[in-house]
Design a protein around this motif. Structure first.
Motif, PDB file in Angstrom:
ATOM      1  N   CYS A 195       0.842  -1.193   0.000  1.00  0.00           N
ATOM      2  CA  CYS A 195       0.000   0.000   0.000  1.00  0.00           C
ATOM      3  C   CYS A 195       0.879   1.245   0.000  1.00  0.00           C
ATOM      4  O   CYS A 195       1.779   1.389   0.841  1.00  0.00           O
ATOM      5  CB  CYS A 195      -0.919  -0.009   1.217  1.00  0.00           C
ATOM      6  N   GLY A 196       0.620   2.147  -0.917  1.00  0.00           N
ATOM      7  CA  GLY A 196       1.475   3.307  -1.108  1.00  0.00           C
ATOM      8  C   GLY A 196       1.505   4.285   0.036  1.00  0.00           C
ATOM      9  O   GLY A 196       2.418   5.106   0.131  1.00  0.00           O
ATOM     10  N   ILE A 197       0.509   4.245   0.918  1.00  0.00           N
ATOM     11  CA  ILE A 197       0.506   5.172   2.055  1.00  0.00           C
ATOM     12  C   ILE A 197       0.901   4.477   3.360  1.00  0.00           C
ATOM     13  O   ILE A 197       0.875   5.093   4.427  1.00  0.00           O
ATOM     14  CB  ILE A 197      -0.858   5.870   2.225  1.00  0.00           C
ATOM     15  N   CYS A 198       1.262   3.211   3.271  1.00  0.00           N
ATOM     16  CA  CYS A 198       1.610   2.425   4.472  1.00  0.00           C
ATOM     17  C   CYS A 198       2.867   1.607   4.199  1.00  0.00           C
ATOM     18  O   CYS A 198       2.853   0.374   4.242  1.00  0.00           O
ATOM     19  CB  CYS A 198       0.461   1.504   4.866  1.00  0.00           C
ATOM     20  N   ARG A 199       3.964   2.286   3.919  1.00  0.00           N
ATOM     21  CA  ARG A 199       5.163   1.598   3.437  1.00  0.00           C
ATOM     22  C   ARG A 199       5.981   1.021   4.591  1.00  0.00           C
ATOM     23  O   ARG A 199       6.241   1.712   5.579  1.00  0.00           O
ATOM     24  CB  ARG A 199       5.993   2.561   2.598  1.00  0.00           C
ATOM     25  N   PRO A 200       6.390  -0.245   4.473  1.00  0.00           N
ATOM     26  CA  PRO A 200       7.079  -0.917   5.580  1.00  0.00           C
ATOM     27  C   PRO A 200       8.347  -0.198   6.030  1.00  0.00           C
ATOM     28  O   PRO A 200       8.616  -0.107   7.234  1.00  0.00           O
ATOM     29  CB  PRO A 200       7.397  -2.303   5.005  1.00  0.00           C
ATOM     30  N   TRP A 201       9.155   0.297   5.089  1.00  0.00           N
ATOM     31  CA  TRP A 201      10.417   0.920   5.494  1.00  0.00           C
ATOM     32  C   TRP A 201      10.192   2.205   6.273  1.00  0.00           C
ATOM     33  O   TRP A 201      11.039   2.603   7.080  1.00  0.00           O
ATOM     34  CB  TRP A 201      11.316   1.159   4.280  1.00  0.00           C
ATOM     35  N   GLU A 202       9.062   2.854   6.047  1.00  0.00           N
ATOM     36  CA  GLU A 202       8.750   4.040   6.843  1.00  0.00           C
ATOM     37  C   GLU A 202       8.223   3.652   8.226  1.00  0.00           C
ATOM     38  O   GLU A 202       8.486   4.352   9.213  1.00  0.00           O
ATOM     39  CB  GLU A 202       7.749   4.916   6.108  1.00  0.00           C
ATOM     40  N   ALA A 203       7.501   2.537   8.301  1.00  0.00           N
ATOM     41  CA  ALA A 203       7.029   2.068   9.606  1.00  0.00           C
ATOM     42  C   ALA A 203       8.205   1.755  10.528  1.00  0.00           C
ATOM     43  O   ALA A 203       8.125   1.935  11.748  1.00  0.00           O
ATOM     44  CB  ALA A 203       6.142   0.838   9.432  1.00  0.00           C
TER      45      ALA A 203
END
Length: 260
Positions: A195-203
Protein backbone atom coordinates in the motif's frame (compact mmCIF):
# COMPACT_ATOMS: atom_id res chain seq x y z
CA UNK A 1 13.75 0.71 20.22
CA UNK A 2 15.15 -2.09 18.11
CA UNK A 3 13.33 -3.37 15.06
CA UNK A 4 12.66 -7.09 14.98
CA UNK A 5 12.07 -9.04 11.78
CA UNK A 6 9.95 -12.13 12.27
CA UNK A 7 9.78 -14.48 9.33
CA UNK A 8 6.69 -16.45 8.48
CA UNK A 9 8.28 -19.73 9.50
CA UNK A 10 8.81 -18.32 12.98
CA UNK A 11 5.22 -17.20 13.32
CA UNK A 12 3.55 -20.57 13.29
CA UNK A 13 1.16 -20.90 16.21
CA UNK A 14 2.17 -23.88 18.33
CA UNK A 15 -1.15 -24.49 20.06
CA UNK A 16 -4.06 -26.64 19.11
CA UNK A 17 -7.52 -25.61 17.94
CA UNK A 18 -9.09 -22.92 20.09
CA UNK A 19 -12.59 -23.11 21.44
CA UNK A 20 -15.25 -20.91 19.90
CA UNK A 21 -15.73 -17.78 21.96
CA UNK A 22 -19.07 -16.33 22.93
CA UNK A 23 -20.34 -13.46 20.81
CA UNK A 24 -20.73 -10.01 22.26
CA UNK A 25 -23.33 -7.36 21.54
CA UNK A 26 -23.91 -3.74 20.63
CA UNK A 27 -23.88 -0.98 23.24
CA UNK A 28 -24.21 2.74 22.70
CA UNK A 29 -22.31 5.63 24.22
CA UNK A 30 -23.86 9.10 24.37
CA UNK A 31 -21.51 11.94 23.44
CA UNK A 32 -21.93 15.42 21.93
CA UNK A 33 -25.68 14.86 21.66
CA UNK A 34 -25.19 11.79 19.47
CA UNK A 35 -24.91 8.08 20.21
CA UNK A 36 -21.87 6.08 19.08
CA UNK A 37 -22.34 2.30 18.69
CA UNK A 38 -19.76 -0.11 20.06
CA UNK A 39 -19.60 -3.87 19.61
CA UNK A 40 -18.31 -5.33 22.86
CA UNK A 41 -17.45 -8.79 24.17
CA UNK A 42 -16.69 -8.92 27.89
CA UNK A 43 -14.89 -11.48 30.04
CA UNK A 44 -14.72 -11.71 33.83
CA UNK A 45 -11.07 -12.80 33.64
CA UNK A 46 -9.92 -10.01 31.30
CA UNK A 47 -6.39 -8.70 31.92
CA UNK A 48 -6.88 -5.92 29.35
CA UNK A 49 -9.51 -4.32 27.16
CA UNK A 50 -8.52 -3.94 23.52
CA UNK A 51 -10.34 -1.14 21.69
CA UNK A 52 -10.17 -1.82 17.96
CA UNK A 53 -10.19 0.96 15.34
CA UNK A 54 -10.71 -0.38 11.82
CA UNK A 55 -9.29 1.12 8.64
CA UNK A 56 -11.00 2.72 5.67
CA UNK A 57 -13.93 4.89 6.71
CA UNK A 58 -14.14 3.18 10.09
CA UNK A 59 -16.85 1.19 11.80
CA UNK A 60 -17.39 -2.55 12.10
CA UNK A 61 -20.11 -3.26 9.54
CA UNK A 62 -23.25 -5.29 10.21
CA UNK A 63 -23.54 -7.93 12.91
CA UNK A 64 -24.16 -11.28 11.24
CA UNK A 65 -26.23 -14.32 12.14
CA UNK A 66 -23.28 -15.68 14.14
CA UNK A 67 -23.44 -12.66 16.42
CA UNK A 68 -20.15 -11.12 15.19
CA UNK A 69 -19.59 -8.08 12.94
CA UNK A 70 -19.06 -9.09 9.32
CA UNK A 71 -16.64 -6.45 7.99
CA UNK A 72 -13.59 -7.87 6.20
CA UNK A 73 -11.26 -5.35 7.85
CA UNK A 74 -8.34 -7.11 9.55
CA UNK A 75 -9.23 -6.07 13.09
CA UNK A 76 -12.91 -6.85 12.64
CA UNK A 77 -12.10 -10.27 11.13
CA UNK A 78 -9.74 -10.87 14.04
CA UNK A 79 -12.12 -9.69 16.79
CA UNK A 80 -13.08 -13.17 17.93
CA UNK A 81 -9.38 -14.16 17.97
CA UNK A 82 -8.72 -11.28 20.36
CA UNK A 83 -11.74 -12.41 22.38
CA UNK A 84 -10.16 -15.88 22.74
CA UNK A 85 -7.38 -14.15 24.66
CA UNK A 86 -8.05 -12.97 28.24
CA UNK A 87 -9.21 -9.64 26.84
CA UNK A 88 -12.38 -7.63 26.68
CA UNK A 89 -12.86 -6.66 23.03
CA UNK A 90 -14.51 -3.42 21.89
CA UNK A 91 -14.95 -2.42 18.24
CA UNK A 92 -15.61 1.27 17.67
CA UNK A 93 -18.54 2.10 15.42
CA UNK A 94 -19.39 5.26 13.53
CA UNK A 95 -21.05 8.31 15.04
CA UNK A 96 -24.14 9.25 12.99
CA UNK A 97 -22.61 12.59 12.01
CA UNK A 98 -19.19 11.08 11.17
CA UNK A 99 -20.07 8.42 8.63
CA UNK A 100 -16.74 8.70 6.85
CA UNK A 101 -13.69 8.88 9.09
CA UNK A 102 -11.07 10.33 6.79
CA UNK A 103 -7.80 11.67 8.15
CA UNK A 104 -9.20 15.07 9.04
CA UNK A 105 -12.18 13.61 10.91
CA UNK A 106 -9.92 11.19 12.81
CA UNK A 107 -7.84 14.15 14.01
CA UNK A 108 -10.87 16.29 14.79
CA UNK A 109 -12.39 17.42 18.06
CA UNK A 110 -15.66 15.51 17.52
CA UNK A 111 -13.87 12.16 17.16
CA UNK A 112 -11.70 13.03 20.16
CA UNK A 113 -14.75 13.77 22.30
CA UNK A 114 -16.34 10.52 21.19
CA UNK A 115 -13.19 8.61 22.13
CA UNK A 116 -13.05 10.19 25.58
CA UNK A 117 -16.69 9.23 26.19
CA UNK A 118 -16.02 5.70 24.90
CA UNK A 119 -13.03 5.24 27.21
CA UNK A 120 -15.02 6.37 30.23
CA UNK A 121 -17.91 4.05 29.33
CA UNK A 122 -15.56 1.09 28.97
CA UNK A 123 -13.78 1.83 32.25
CA UNK A 124 -17.17 1.97 33.95
CA UNK A 125 -17.73 -1.62 32.79
CA UNK A 126 -14.25 -2.99 33.50
CA UNK A 127 -11.16 -1.88 35.39
CA UNK A 128 -8.89 -3.78 32.98
CA UNK A 129 -6.16 -1.61 31.36
CA UNK A 130 -7.25 0.01 28.10
CA UNK A 131 -5.19 -0.74 24.99
CA UNK A 132 -5.98 0.94 21.67
CA UNK A 133 -5.31 -1.08 18.51
CA UNK A 134 -5.62 0.50 15.07
CA UNK A 135 -5.05 -0.74 11.56
CA UNK A 136 -4.34 1.35 8.46
CA UNK A 137 -6.46 4.53 8.73
CA UNK A 138 -7.35 3.40 12.25
CA UNK A 139 -3.76 4.11 13.29
CA UNK A 140 -4.48 7.82 12.78
CA UNK A 141 -7.27 7.59 15.37
CA UNK A 142 -5.16 5.61 17.82
CA UNK A 143 -2.12 7.88 17.64
CA UNK A 144 -4.29 10.99 17.98
CA UNK A 145 -6.15 9.53 20.97
CA UNK A 146 -2.90 8.61 22.72
CA UNK A 147 -1.50 12.11 22.14
CA UNK A 148 -4.63 13.73 23.54
CA UNK A 149 -4.90 11.30 26.47
CA UNK A 150 -2.05 13.05 28.28
CA UNK A 151 -2.77 13.57 31.96
CA UNK A 152 -6.12 11.76 31.76
CA UNK A 153 -4.31 8.43 31.86
CA UNK A 154 -7.17 6.44 30.35
CA UNK A 155 -4.92 4.65 27.83
CA UNK A 156 -2.43 2.00 29.00
CA UNK A 157 -0.79 1.43 25.61
CA UNK A 158 -1.31 1.37 21.85
CA UNK A 159 -0.72 -0.95 18.91
CA UNK A 160 -0.30 0.36 15.35
CA UNK A 161 -0.76 -2.18 12.53
CA UNK A 162 -0.29 -1.37 8.84
CA UNK A 163 0.40 2.21 9.90
CA UNK A 164 -0.39 5.13 7.61
CA UNK A 165 3.07 6.62 7.08
CA UNK A 166 2.87 8.72 3.88
CA UNK A 167 3.09 12.44 4.60
CA UNK A 168 0.73 13.15 1.70
CA UNK A 169 -2.16 11.56 3.63
CA UNK A 170 -3.73 13.95 6.12
CA UNK A 171 -3.28 12.64 9.64
CA UNK A 172 -0.49 10.19 8.75
CA UNK A 173 1.06 9.02 12.00
CA UNK A 174 4.54 10.53 11.40
CA UNK A 175 2.93 13.95 10.83
CA UNK A 176 1.35 13.88 14.30
CA UNK A 177 3.17 14.98 17.43
CA UNK A 178 3.85 11.38 18.43
CA UNK A 179 6.71 12.36 20.72
CA UNK A 180 3.95 13.29 23.20
CA UNK A 181 2.73 9.69 23.47
CA UNK A 182 3.59 8.55 27.02
CA UNK A 183 2.50 4.89 26.90
CA UNK A 184 4.02 1.69 25.42
CA UNK A 185 3.76 1.45 21.63
CA UNK A 186 3.90 -1.66 19.43
CA UNK A 187 4.27 -1.24 15.65
CA UNK A 188 3.34 -4.30 13.53
CA UNK A 189 3.74 -4.19 9.76
CA UNK A 190 3.83 -6.79 7.00
CA UNK A 191 7.08 -6.74 5.04
CA UNK A 192 5.16 -7.24 1.79
CA UNK A 193 2.60 -4.50 2.41
CA UNK A 194 2.42 -2.76 -0.99
CA UNK A 195 0.00 0.00 0.00
CA UNK A 196 1.47 3.31 -1.11
CA UNK A 197 0.51 5.17 2.05
CA UNK A 198 1.61 2.42 4.47
CA UNK A 199 5.16 1.60 3.44
CA UNK A 200 7.08 -0.92 5.58
CA UNK A 201 10.42 0.92 5.49
CA UNK A 202 8.75 4.04 6.84
CA UNK A 203 7.03 2.07 9.61
CA UNK A 204 10.50 0.96 10.73
CA UNK A 205 11.41 4.56 11.56
CA UNK A 206 8.44 5.31 13.82
CA UNK A 207 10.11 4.07 17.00
CA UNK A 208 12.81 6.72 16.69
CA UNK A 209 10.09 9.39 16.87
CA UNK A 210 8.45 7.96 20.00
CA UNK A 211 10.82 9.46 22.54
CA UNK A 212 8.12 9.89 25.18
CA UNK A 213 7.01 6.25 25.13
CA UNK A 214 8.48 4.16 27.96
CA UNK A 215 8.65 1.04 25.76
CA UNK A 216 8.51 0.61 21.98
CA UNK A 217 8.75 -2.42 19.74
CA UNK A 218 8.68 -2.78 15.95
CA UNK A 219 7.72 -6.13 14.45
CA UNK A 220 8.06 -6.60 10.69
CA UNK A 221 6.31 -9.85 9.87
CA UNK A 222 6.16 -12.08 6.82
CA UNK A 223 3.79 -14.87 5.93
CA UNK A 224 0.14 -15.37 5.12
CA UNK A 225 -1.40 -16.66 1.93
CA UNK A 226 -3.44 -15.89 -1.18
CA UNK A 227 -3.50 -12.09 -1.14
CA UNK A 228 -6.15 -10.63 -3.42
CA UNK A 229 -7.78 -7.42 -4.51
CA UNK A 230 -6.54 -3.92 -3.76
CA UNK A 231 -3.04 -3.86 -2.25
CA UNK A 232 -4.41 -1.37 0.30
CA UNK A 233 -7.36 -3.64 1.01
CA UNK A 234 -8.19 -5.94 3.89
CA UNK A 235 -7.60 -9.15 1.93
CA UNK A 236 -4.03 -8.39 0.87
CA UNK A 237 -0.77 -8.45 2.86
CA UNK A 238 -1.84 -5.03 4.13
CA UNK A 239 -4.59 -6.86 6.05
CA UNK A 240 -2.40 -9.76 7.23
CA UNK A 241 -4.40 -12.17 5.11
CA UNK A 242 -3.86 -15.80 6.00
CA UNK A 243 -1.93 -15.01 9.17
CA UNK A 244 -4.59 -13.47 11.36
CA UNK A 245 -4.01 -15.90 14.23
CA UNK A 246 -0.26 -15.35 14.24
CA UNK A 247 -0.65 -11.57 14.14
CA UNK A 248 -3.15 -11.59 17.01
CA UNK A 249 -0.92 -13.87 19.09
CA UNK A 250 2.05 -11.53 18.61
CA UNK A 251 -0.01 -8.50 19.58
CA UNK A 252 -1.68 -10.20 22.55
CA UNK A 253 1.60 -11.52 23.95
CA UNK A 254 3.18 -8.07 23.74
CA UNK A 255 0.20 -6.36 25.37
CA UNK A 256 0.54 -8.76 28.28
CA UNK A 257 4.33 -8.32 28.49
CA UNK A 258 5.52 -5.09 26.78
CA UNK A 259 9.27 -5.19 26.19
CA UNK A 260 11.73 -3.64 23.71
Amino acid sequence: MAATILLGACLAWAGGARAEVAAGGVMRVDTRGVSVPLYAAWREDAVATVVLYSGGNGGYGQVGADGWPGSQNFLVRAARLFAAQPFNVVLVGLAPDLRELDGRARLGDSHAQDNQAIFKAIKAKSAAPLWLVGTSMGTISVAAAAIRDGAAGDVAGIVLTSTVTAYKREGAVPTQDIGKIKVPVLVVHHQQDACGICRPWEAKTLASRLGGAPVTKTMLVDGGSEPGGDVCGALHYHGFIGMEQQAVDLIANWIRHPAP
